[in-house]
Design a protein around this motif. Structure first.
Motif, PDB file in Angstrom:
ATOM      1  N   GLN A  62       3.481 -15.640  46.434  1.00 45.55           N
ATOM      2  CA  GLN A  62       3.773 -14.268  46.057  1.00 45.55           C
ATOM      3  C   GLN A  62       3.726 -14.095  44.536  1.00 45.55           C
ATOM      4  O   GLN A  62       3.741 -15.069  43.785  1.00 45.55           O
ATOM      5  N   TYR A  63       3.685 -12.837  44.108  1.00 42.97           N
ATOM      6  CA  TYR A  63       3.678 -12.561  42.676  1.00 42.97           C
ATOM      7  C   TYR A  63       4.275 -11.179  42.406  1.00 42.97           C
ATOM      8  O   TYR A  63       4.367 -10.324  43.296  1.00 42.97           O
ATOM      9  N   ILE A  64       4.664 -10.999  41.169  1.00 46.85           N
ATOM     10  CA  ILE A  64       5.103  -9.697  40.657  1.00 46.85           C
ATOM     11  C   ILE A  64       4.257  -9.389  39.430  1.00 46.85           C
ATOM     12  O   ILE A  64       4.002 -10.275  38.609  1.00 46.85           O
ATOM     13  N   SER A  65       3.794  -8.163  39.308  1.00 44.57           N
ATOM     14  CA  SER A  65       3.006  -7.768  38.143  1.00 44.57           C
ATOM     15  C   SER A  65       3.584  -6.510  37.510  1.00 44.57           C
ATOM     16  O   SER A  65       4.166  -5.665  38.191  1.00 44.57           O
ATOM     17  N   VAL A  66       3.410  -6.427  36.208  1.00 45.04           N
ATOM     18  CA  VAL A  66       3.824  -5.257  35.428  1.00 45.04           C
ATOM     19  C   VAL A  66       2.641  -4.867  34.551  1.00 45.04           C
ATOM     20  O   VAL A  66       2.025  -5.736  33.913  1.00 45.04           O
ATOM     21  N   SER A  67       2.298  -3.578  34.536  1.00 42.30           N
ATOM     22  CA  SER A  67       1.117  -3.154  33.777  1.00 42.30           C
ATOM     23  C   SER A  67       1.301  -1.755  33.215  1.00 42.30           C
ATOM     24  O   SER A  67       2.146  -0.972  33.673  1.00 42.30           O
ATOM     25  N   GLY A  68       0.501  -1.439  32.206  1.00 43.85           N
ATOM     26  CA  GLY A  68       0.491  -0.113  31.606  1.00 43.85           C
ATOM     27  C   GLY A  68      -0.894   0.210  31.094  1.00 43.85           C
ATOM     28  O   GLY A  68      -1.707  -0.694  30.849  1.00 43.85           O
ATOM     29  N   GLY A  69      -1.180   1.495  30.918  1.00 42.99           N
ATOM     30  CA  GLY A  69      -2.497   1.878  30.445  1.00 42.99           C
ATOM     31  C   GLY A  69      -2.658   3.370  30.366  1.00 42.99           C
ATOM     32  O   GLY A  69      -1.708   4.099  30.050  1.00 42.99           O
ATOM     33  N   PHE A  70      -3.858   3.853  30.677  1.00 45.29           N
ATOM     34  CA  PHE A  70      -4.152   5.279  30.540  1.00 45.29           C
ATOM     35  C   PHE A  70      -4.671   5.830  31.854  1.00 45.29           C
ATOM     36  O   PHE A  70      -5.167   5.101  32.719  1.00 45.29           O
ATOM     37  N   VAL A  75       4.321  -1.193  38.673  1.00 46.59           N
ATOM     38  CA  VAL A  75       4.999  -2.439  39.002  1.00 46.59           C
ATOM     39  C   VAL A  75       4.598  -2.789  40.431  1.00 46.59           C
ATOM     40  O   VAL A  75       4.643  -1.918  41.318  1.00 46.59           O
ATOM     41  N   ALA A  76       4.196  -4.035  40.676  1.00 45.54           N
ATOM     42  CA  ALA A  76       3.688  -4.408  41.998  1.00 45.54           C
ATOM     43  C   ALA A  76       4.300  -5.723  42.470  1.00 45.54           C
ATOM     44  O   ALA A  76       4.633  -6.604  41.667  1.00 45.54           O
ATOM     45  N   TRP A  77       4.440  -5.820  43.772  1.00 46.88           N
ATOM     46  CA  TRP A  77       4.843  -7.057  44.441  1.00 46.88           C
ATOM     47  C   TRP A  77       3.731  -7.401  45.418  1.00 46.88           C
ATOM     48  O   TRP A  77       3.388  -6.596  46.286  1.00 46.88           O
ATOM     49  N   GLY A  78       3.159  -8.604  45.271  1.00 50.82           N
ATOM     50  CA  GLY A  78       2.025  -8.948  46.093  1.00 50.82           C
ATOM     51  C   GLY A  78       2.121 -10.336  46.694  1.00 50.82           C
ATOM     52  O   GLY A  78       3.033 -11.119  46.390  1.00 50.82           O
ATOM     53  N   SER A  79       1.157 -10.650  47.557  1.00 47.70           N
ATOM     54  CA  SER A  79       1.111 -11.943  48.230  1.00 47.70           C
ATOM     55  C   SER A  79      -0.337 -12.325  48.503  1.00 47.70           C
ATOM     56  O   SER A  79      -1.145 -11.481  48.899  1.00 47.70           O
ATOM     57  N   ALA A  80      -0.651 -13.595  48.294  1.00 48.76           N
ATOM     58  CA  ALA A  80      -1.975 -14.099  48.642  1.00 48.76           C
ATOM     59  C   ALA A  80      -2.110 -14.155  50.159  1.00 48.76           C
ATOM     60  O   ALA A  80      -1.153 -14.465  50.867  1.00 48.76           O
ATOM     61  N   LEU A  81      -3.310 -13.854  50.650  1.00 43.75           N
ATOM     62  CA  LEU A  81      -3.580 -13.846  52.086  1.00 43.75           C
ATOM     63  C   LEU A  81      -4.546 -14.940  52.498  1.00 43.75           C
ATOM     64  O   LEU A  81      -4.834 -15.089  53.680  1.00 43.75           O
ATOM     65  N   GLY A  82      -5.068 -15.680  51.522  1.00 42.14           N
ATOM     66  CA  GLY A  82      -5.986 -16.773  51.804  1.00 42.14           C
ATOM     67  C   GLY A  82      -7.426 -16.394  51.578  1.00 42.14           C
ATOM     68  O   GLY A  82      -7.812 -15.229  51.655  1.00 42.14           O
ATOM     69  N   LEU A 106      -5.736  -0.233  33.267  1.00 43.27           N
ATOM     70  CA  LEU A 106      -4.446  -0.906  33.134  1.00 43.27           C
ATOM     71  C   LEU A 106      -4.641  -2.298  32.557  1.00 43.27           C
ATOM     72  O   LEU A 106      -5.639  -2.972  32.836  1.00 43.27           O
ATOM     73  N   VAL A 107      -3.689  -2.736  31.754  1.00 48.26           N
ATOM     74  CA  VAL A 107      -3.585  -4.132  31.330  1.00 48.26           C
ATOM     75  C   VAL A 107      -2.175  -4.588  31.672  1.00 48.26           C
ATOM     76  O   VAL A 107      -1.222  -3.800  31.610  1.00 48.26           O
ATOM     77  N   GLY A 108      -2.036  -5.856  32.041  1.00 46.36           N
ATOM     78  CA  GLY A 108      -0.711  -6.292  32.446  1.00 46.36           C
ATOM     79  C   GLY A 108      -0.613  -7.787  32.581  1.00 46.36           C
ATOM     80  O   GLY A 108      -1.521  -8.547  32.220  1.00 46.36           O
ATOM     81  N   VAL A 109       0.520  -8.204  33.145  1.00 46.37           N
ATOM     82  CA  VAL A 109       0.814  -9.614  33.342  1.00 46.37           C
ATOM     83  C   VAL A 109       1.279  -9.818  34.776  1.00 46.37           C
ATOM     84  O   VAL A 109       1.981  -8.976  35.335  1.00 46.37           O
TER      85      VAL A 109
END
Length: 224
Positions: free
Chosen positions: A40-48, A76-83, A217-220
């Motif tokens: 799983q992962y969490i991402s945060v991003s901002g842009g125009f 802000v996103a919460w995600g998961s790899a599906l393979g 968007l750019v983010g981490v």
């Protein structure tokens, strides 16, 4: 509002199911210095968010043509790899843009309106495919569908409505550690039909608006 809340609950349920599928022993680390291929992962991003336009009418025949300036957006996103390079996420987004417009009467007279604002809260289900390339930089493509609550306050209309959102995504990420990646992406974003109601001396009129424009968007992204 009911559509927005219902979609949010459904999105969280789907994300929870996807997360459960990835539970278990951690996979062996990949040879390339990229973020983990599963988990799983969490991402945060901002842009125009780019320019857009819309128009609506009144029961008395008047027409308003609105222009929405480029503005800012964040997610802000919460995600998961599906393979096999696929992943999915639930994302919460916010956009804020200034607006202006021209009101045209039945007789052809026109009046300018400035200082308006359009704000959007959204929840989206996004799917991505990360291309299996060597090295820390990984290009990807994605698409998303969701629902947004859009508030328009442009001097003639002060209303908000729920709407479907669609977006196409293309970007690339670069791993800075086994669990942290930076990313940049371009988006083509569609929001509509936004249900609003206009009021005049001739009565109320319900109608639907659409807004479409590019964004970026750019983010981490933090994997865990």
């Amino acid at each position: 509002m009911r559509l927005f809340i219902t979609t949010a609950v459904a999105a969280l349920a789907i994300a929870g199911a996807a997360a459960a599928q990835t539970a278990g022993p951690a996979p062996a680390p990949a040879a390339a210095p990229a973020a983990p291929a599963s988990g799983q992962y969490i991402s945060v991003s901002g842009g125009f968010i780019g320019k857009a336009d819309y128009d609506y009418g009144f029961a008395n025949g008047y027409r308003f043509e609105g222009d929405v300036d480029a503005g800012g957006q964040g997610a802000v996103a919460w995600g998961s790899a599906l393979g096999n390079g696929w992943r999915g996420e639930v994302a919460l987004g916010y956009r804020s843009q200034k607006s202006s417009g021209v009101l045209t009467t039945n007789g052809g007279a026109q009046f300018d309106f400035d200082g308006g604002k359009v704000t959007t809260f959204s929840i989206d289900l996004n799917g991505y495919y990360d291309f299996p390339v060597a090295g820390p930089v990984r290009p990807y493509l994605g698409a998303g569908v969701g629902v947004a609550q859009v508030k328009i306050d442009d001097g003639m209309l002060d209303d908000k409505g729920d709407a479907l959102t669609l977006q196409g995504i293309a970007g690339a990420s670069v791993a800075v550690s086994p669990r942290v990646s930076l990313f940049a992406e371009g988006r083509y974003q569609f929001t509509g039909a936004i249900k609003v109601k206009t009021t005049s001396g001739a009565g109320d009129k319900e109608q639907k608006l659409n807004m479409t424009g590019p964004g970026g968007l750019v983010g981490v992204r933090f994997a865990f």
